[in-house]
Design a protein around this motif. Structure first.
Motif, PDB file in Angstrom:
ATOM      1  N   ARG A 178       0.810  -1.222   0.000  1.00  0.00           N
ATOM      2  CA  ARG A 178       0.000   0.000   0.000  1.00  0.00           C
ATOM      3  C   ARG A 178       0.840   1.267   0.000  1.00  0.00           C
ATOM      4  O   ARG A 178       0.605   2.188  -0.796  1.00  0.00           O
ATOM      5  CB  ARG A 178      -0.937   0.007   1.205  1.00  0.00           C
ATOM      6  CG  ARG A 178      -1.907   1.191   1.233  1.00  0.00           C
ATOM      7  CD  ARG A 178      -2.677   1.248   2.531  1.00  0.00           C
ATOM      8  NE  ARG A 178      -1.790   1.505   3.676  1.00  0.00           N
ATOM      9  CZ  ARG A 178      -2.208   1.611   4.933  1.00  0.00           C
ATOM     10  NH1 ARG A 178      -3.492   1.453   5.210  1.00  0.00           N
ATOM     11  NH2 ARG A 178      -1.365   1.840   5.913  1.00  0.00           N
ATOM     12  N   ASP A 179       1.834   1.341   0.903  1.00  0.00           N
ATOM     13  CA  ASP A 179       2.528   2.600   1.147  1.00  0.00           C
ATOM     14  C   ASP A 179       3.836   2.749   0.376  1.00  0.00           C
ATOM     15  O   ASP A 179       4.300   3.874   0.166  1.00  0.00           O
ATOM     16  CB  ASP A 179       2.817   2.758   2.645  1.00  0.00           C
ATOM     17  CG  ASP A 179       1.548   2.794   3.476  1.00  0.00           C
ATOM     18  OD1 ASP A 179       0.475   3.045   2.900  1.00  0.00           O
ATOM     19  OD2 ASP A 179       1.626   2.568   4.699  1.00  0.00           O
ATOM     20  N   VAL A 180       4.458   1.648  -0.024  1.00  0.00           N
ATOM     21  CA  VAL A 180       5.727   1.716  -0.756  1.00  0.00           C
ATOM     22  C   VAL A 180       5.493   1.483  -2.247  1.00  0.00           C
ATOM     23  O   VAL A 180       5.883   2.298  -3.086  1.00  0.00           O
ATOM     24  CB  VAL A 180       6.748   0.693  -0.200  1.00  0.00           C
ATOM     25  CG1 VAL A 180       8.052   0.773  -1.001  1.00  0.00           C
ATOM     26  CG2 VAL A 180       7.022   0.954   1.285  1.00  0.00           C
ATOM     27  N   VAL A 181       4.833   0.379  -2.574  1.00  0.00           N
ATOM     28  CA  VAL A 181       4.561   0.069  -3.980  1.00  0.00           C
ATOM     29  C   VAL A 181       3.464   0.974  -4.544  1.00  0.00           C
ATOM     30  O   VAL A 181       3.465   1.309  -5.722  1.00  0.00           O
ATOM     31  CB  VAL A 181       4.167  -1.418  -4.120  1.00  0.00           C
ATOM     32  CG1 VAL A 181       3.744  -1.751  -5.546  1.00  0.00           C
ATOM     33  CG2 VAL A 181       5.336  -2.309  -3.702  1.00  0.00           C
ATOM     34  N   GLY A 182       2.523   1.396  -3.679  1.00  0.00           N
ATOM     35  CA  GLY A 182       1.427   2.256  -4.132  1.00  0.00           C
ATOM     36  C   GLY A 182       0.255   1.482  -4.688  1.00  0.00           C
ATOM     37  O   GLY A 182      -0.547   2.029  -5.459  1.00  0.00           O
ATOM     38  N   ALA A 183       0.122   0.212  -4.301  1.00  0.00           N
ATOM     39  CA  ALA A 183      -1.006  -0.599  -4.786  1.00  0.00           C
ATOM     40  C   ALA A 183      -2.316  -0.074  -4.216  1.00  0.00           C
ATOM     41  O   ALA A 183      -2.387   0.360  -3.067  1.00  0.00           O
ATOM     42  CB  ALA A 183      -0.795  -2.058  -4.379  1.00  0.00           C
ATOM     43  N   ASP A 184      -3.349  -0.129  -5.024  1.00  0.00           N
ATOM     44  CA  ASP A 184      -4.681   0.356  -4.634  1.00  0.00           C
ATOM     45  C   ASP A 184      -5.447  -0.802  -4.002  1.00  0.00           C
ATOM     46  O   ASP A 184      -6.102  -1.581  -4.691  1.00  0.00           O
ATOM     47  CB  ASP A 184      -5.407   0.892  -5.865  1.00  0.00           C
ATOM     48  CG  ASP A 184      -6.724   1.558  -5.505  1.00  0.00           C
ATOM     49  OD1 ASP A 184      -6.965   1.792  -4.299  1.00  0.00           O
ATOM     50  OD2 ASP A 184      -7.514   1.841  -6.423  1.00  0.00           O
ATOM     51  N   ILE A 185      -5.349  -0.933  -2.684  1.00  0.00           N
ATOM     52  CA  ILE A 185      -5.979  -2.044  -1.979  1.00  0.00           C
ATOM     53  C   ILE A 185      -7.434  -1.717  -1.694  1.00  0.00           C
ATOM     54  O   ILE A 185      -7.745  -0.704  -1.075  1.00  0.00           O
ATOM     55  CB  ILE A 185      -5.228  -2.360  -0.668  1.00  0.00           C
ATOM     56  CG1 ILE A 185      -3.813  -2.850  -0.993  1.00  0.00           C
ATOM     57  CG2 ILE A 185      -5.987  -3.403   0.154  1.00  0.00           C
ATOM     58  CD1 ILE A 185      -2.969  -3.105   0.234  1.00  0.00           C
ATOM     59  N   SER A 186      -8.323  -2.600  -2.154  1.00  0.00           N
ATOM     60  CA  SER A 186      -9.749  -2.411  -1.937  1.00  0.00           C
ATOM     61  C   SER A 186     -10.235  -3.148  -0.697  1.00  0.00           C
ATOM     62  O   SER A 186     -10.972  -2.600   0.116  1.00  0.00           O
ATOM     63  CB  SER A 186     -10.527  -2.891  -3.164  1.00  0.00           C
ATOM     64  OG  SER A 186     -11.914  -2.921  -2.916  1.00  0.00           O
TER      65      SER A 186
END
Length: 249
Positions: A178-186
């Protein structure tokens, strides 16, 4: 005096704000570095940081104080307990930050990482790919060194290309994605079941063969419903409990 700088979060208005804030701050505290300051910002500064009222912030801080993670002193301020360890079960209300908090604050060793075919038991989560990146970690009590769980994460290769393995020694996979890669976690779907320790788990967790363990599977989805990560974690049955709270809306 320099104050500790907690992580930021995006609040979900469907869940209690004090709970989300307490879990986010809890994860920041448990994941802090030894050189980070112990003093927290003031209630007003924290309320502004999280975008909540001072009353909500006060309720969140009380939760952490009751758990023993912080101490509050009149006129002096609020301080992180340097030897605080996770004690109370995490109450999962559907917050991603609750997952991060539950997995934070442990001594972590990255046992191995690489590429492997999608395991048969996880094939339903990765129907469009044949291979995943794998990360195997052993986590334990920072104070005693006693192992408490070992975790395998199965991550989409395109995301793994942006993961620094060193980050997984400090932070849980959910936080890194979430915070490093920037994945959009739903959302994250959790399944917890009782099992018996197999030879590998018995060796890593230093428990008798076939002793009770908690088998956890956490599946992380993005906004399109695509699985980003599937985590399989084996917890010592004598060290963990899971509490789920269902609140009326």
């Amino acid at each position: 005096m320099t104050s500790f700088a907690p992580d930021s979060i995006v609040l979900n208005r469907k869940l209690p704000l004090w709970y989300q804030v307490s879990q986010s701050l809890r994860a920041s505290i448990l994941g802090r570095r030894p050189q980070d300051p112990l003093r927290l910002p003031t209630e007003e500064q924290l309320a502004e940081h999280y975008g909540v009222s001072v009353l909500t912030m006060r309720q969140a801080l009380k939760e952490l104080e009751d758990e023993g993670l912080i101490t509050r002193h009149r006129r002096r301020g609020t301080f992180i307990e340097p030897d605080a360890r996770r004690g109370a079960p995490v109450r999962l209300l559907g917050s991603v930050d609750a997952i991060v908090a539950q997995q934070s604050g442990m001594a972590t060793e990255l046992l191995d990482h690489g590429r492997a075919p999608v395991p048969a038991e996880l094939a339903e989560y990765f129907p469009d790919i044949d291979e995943v990146a794998t990360y195997h970690r052993l986590r334990g009590d920072e104070k005693t060194g006693e192992p408490t769980n070992h975790a395998r994460n199965y991550v989409r290769p395109e995301l793994a290309a942006r993961i620094d393995p060193d980050d997984l020694v400090r932070w849980p996979m959910t936080k890194v994605l979430r915070d490093v890669v920037g994945a959009d976690i739903s959302r994250i779907t959790d399944t917890v079941e009782a099992r018996l320790a197999d030879p590998e788990t018995a060796r890593l967790l230093q428990v008798p063969l076939l002793s009770p363990i908690l088998h956890y599977t956490g599946v992380t989805y993005d906004e399109q419903g695509r699985v980003l990560d599937a985590a399989v974690i084996h917890y010592r049955g004598d060290r963990f409990s899971f509490t789920v709270t269902l609140e009326a809306t």
